[in-house]
Design a protein around this motif. Sequence first.
Motif, PDB file in Angstrom:
ATOM      1  N   CYS A 168      -3.067 -54.929  10.190  1.00 40.40           N
ATOM      2  CA  CYS A 168      -3.186 -54.524   8.783  1.00 40.40           C
ATOM      3  C   CYS A 168      -1.819 -54.170   8.206  1.00 40.40           C
ATOM      4  CB  CYS A 168      -4.137 -53.335   8.659  1.00 40.40           C
ATOM      5  SG  CYS A 168      -5.858 -53.713   9.076  1.00 40.40           S
ATOM      6  N   TYR A 169      -0.968 -53.554   8.996  1.00 42.88           N
ATOM      7  CA  TYR A 169       0.404 -53.267   8.557  1.00 42.88           C
ATOM      8  C   TYR A 169       1.130 -54.566   8.218  1.00 42.88           C
ATOM      9  CZ  TYR A 169       0.838 -48.239   9.504  1.00 42.88           C
ATOM     10  OH  TYR A 169       0.730 -46.872   9.450  1.00 42.88           O
ATOM     11  N   GLU A 170       0.986 -55.566   9.087  1.00 40.98           N
ATOM     12  CA  GLU A 170       1.683 -56.826   8.861  1.00 40.98           C
ATOM     13  C   GLU A 170       1.131 -57.566   7.641  1.00 40.98           C
ATOM     14  OE1 GLU A 170       4.337 -57.691  10.263  1.00 40.98           O
ATOM     15  OE2 GLU A 170       4.360 -56.157  11.836  1.00 40.98           O
ATOM     16  N   TYR A 171      -0.176 -57.483   7.424  1.00 38.56           N
ATOM     17  CA  TYR A 171      -0.755 -58.104   6.235  1.00 38.56           C
ATOM     18  C   TYR A 171      -0.093 -57.571   4.960  1.00 38.56           C
ATOM     19  CZ  TYR A 171      -4.684 -60.365   8.648  1.00 38.56           C
ATOM     20  OH  TYR A 171      -5.458 -61.174   9.444  1.00 38.56           O
ATOM     21  N   LEU A 172       0.221 -56.286   4.945  1.00 42.26           N
ATOM     22  CA  LEU A 172       0.757 -55.639   3.749  1.00 42.26           C
ATOM     23  C   LEU A 172       2.272 -55.617   3.702  1.00 42.26           C
ATOM     24  CD1 LEU A 172      -1.756 -52.647   3.504  1.00 42.26           C
ATOM     25  CD2 LEU A 172      -1.867 -54.881   2.404  1.00 42.26           C
ATOM     26  N   GLY A 173       2.925 -56.240   4.670  1.00 45.15           N
ATOM     27  CA  GLY A 173       4.381 -56.333   4.628  1.00 45.15           C
ATOM     28  C   GLY A 173       5.127 -55.294   5.416  1.00 45.15           C
ATOM     29  N   GLY A 174       4.445 -54.461   6.180  1.00 44.02           N
ATOM     30  CA  GLY A 174       5.124 -53.470   7.002  1.00 44.02           C
ATOM     31  C   GLY A 174       5.033 -52.069   6.411  1.00 44.02           C
ATOM     32  N   GLU A 175       5.566 -51.138   7.175  1.00 46.06           N
ATOM     33  CA  GLU A 175       5.453 -49.722   6.825  1.00 46.06           C
ATOM     34  C   GLU A 175       6.133 -49.384   5.512  1.00 46.06           C
ATOM     35  OE1 GLU A 175       7.446 -46.516   9.254  1.00 46.06           O
ATOM     36  OE2 GLU A 175       5.397 -46.316  10.009  1.00 46.06           O
ATOM     37  N   SER A 176       7.335 -49.910   5.297  1.00 48.50           N
ATOM     38  CA  SER A 176       8.077 -49.599   4.076  1.00 48.50           C
ATOM     39  C   SER A 176       7.394 -50.162   2.839  1.00 48.50           C
ATOM     40  CB  SER A 176       9.510 -50.136   4.181  1.00 48.50           C
ATOM     41  OG  SER A 176       9.499 -51.549   4.346  1.00 48.50           O
TER      42      SER A 176
END
Length: 427
Positions: free
Chosen positions: A144-152
């Motif tokens: 899910c983090y990768e779907y949204l482009g990462g933590e930042s």
Amino acid sequence: MSRLWRRDVPLSERLGEDSPLVAAPSLPLTAAPTGPNISWLPEAPLLTPDQPIFLMTPTAQAVSGFFVWTALILTCHQIYMHLRFYSSPREQRHIVRILFIVPIYAFDSWLSLLFFTNDQYYVYFDTVRDCYEAFVIYNFLSLCYEYLGGESAIMAEIRGKPIESSCMYGTCCLRGKAYSIGFLRFCKQATLQFCVVKPLMAIITVILQAFGKYKDGDFNVSGGYLYVSIVYNISVSLSLYALFLFYFSTRELLRPFSPMLKFLMVKSVIFLSFWQGMLLAILEKCGAIPQINSVEVSVGEGTVAAGYQNFIICIEMFFAALALRHAFTYRVYVEKSLDLQGPVLTYGEFGRCAPMKSISSSLKETMSPGDMVQDAIHNFSPAYQQYTQQSTLEQGAPPPAVSRTHGTVGSRGDTEKTLLLSSDDEF
């Protein structure tokens, strides 16, 4: 015959003088047990060797084997297609790891069923399954983090927004708080702790089993099953609650990726399978599941319930394979790969076939736990609490000015770098 049931006729006349009951009048009658030692749970029916339970029959092994091997074929084909069209490594790495839950769960449960008559062998088989389920929860959150482009990128979208208070969604205790880097830290830490607690509980279970202190369904305070179940339930509930909180906060951002089916599949395979096993153990304790009484078969307490649990999982994994095939489809990545390879007319419907060396390298990179170790250090180390992660593939452009960087070289020659960007939030 009518004399046997008449109360006014003496026992000696009803049975005859030669009856052994009359010949031994001095034998005391056994009194019914009284006092606090009476068990209110009914005794489980005992089965003799002439009446084997369903789990011991070839039919059970054949039926479970059919569902298991069908699930293995479906899932292995899906994993192969993801590795063949490995166009988004950061996403597909986690997808392949999640898909491996079907082969591991199915084959492990089938082996436990085949060795059902070997006392407590299933505990050692299930240790592998239990350790991997913690890995799956972490990888789903990371996906899910990768779907949204990462933590930042996630922080750029939700930072400072108030958390909606809702008793139905379990956020009533967060009233008046806003999303910050601390919120994402909690979500990652709650899933990573399960990756530590679950293998630790599995090891403790094996040790207790070796010393005869662990039996499935034995809630005695002197045994280990009760305490292992309590610790496991708290840990898995915390990790799934963190997953739910993250989904609740980013559900609008994740909508294009259809996360609901993915979330329900991961939650049901892991969380519901635990409560399913707990329910079967209680049913056996209450006498609803028969026990085995045979000198030829060594089956301990709780083994029958665990056997039914493994049989049900064998069947469930077939339907899980079908659902995961739809939830984590590979066709999206086929389209991305075809855009890089060339037109369909040149290479066919699925484009140019990737060489086996490339597929094996992708599989090796996928199953490496290095990113999880790196993520654990980043989320638990005090030195990184004021930084957010941003993963990028080296494209030849100079990286932005950051405080810390580290990178790895992928199997296809791309250099994946994790940039640590300073955060303005206070943890």
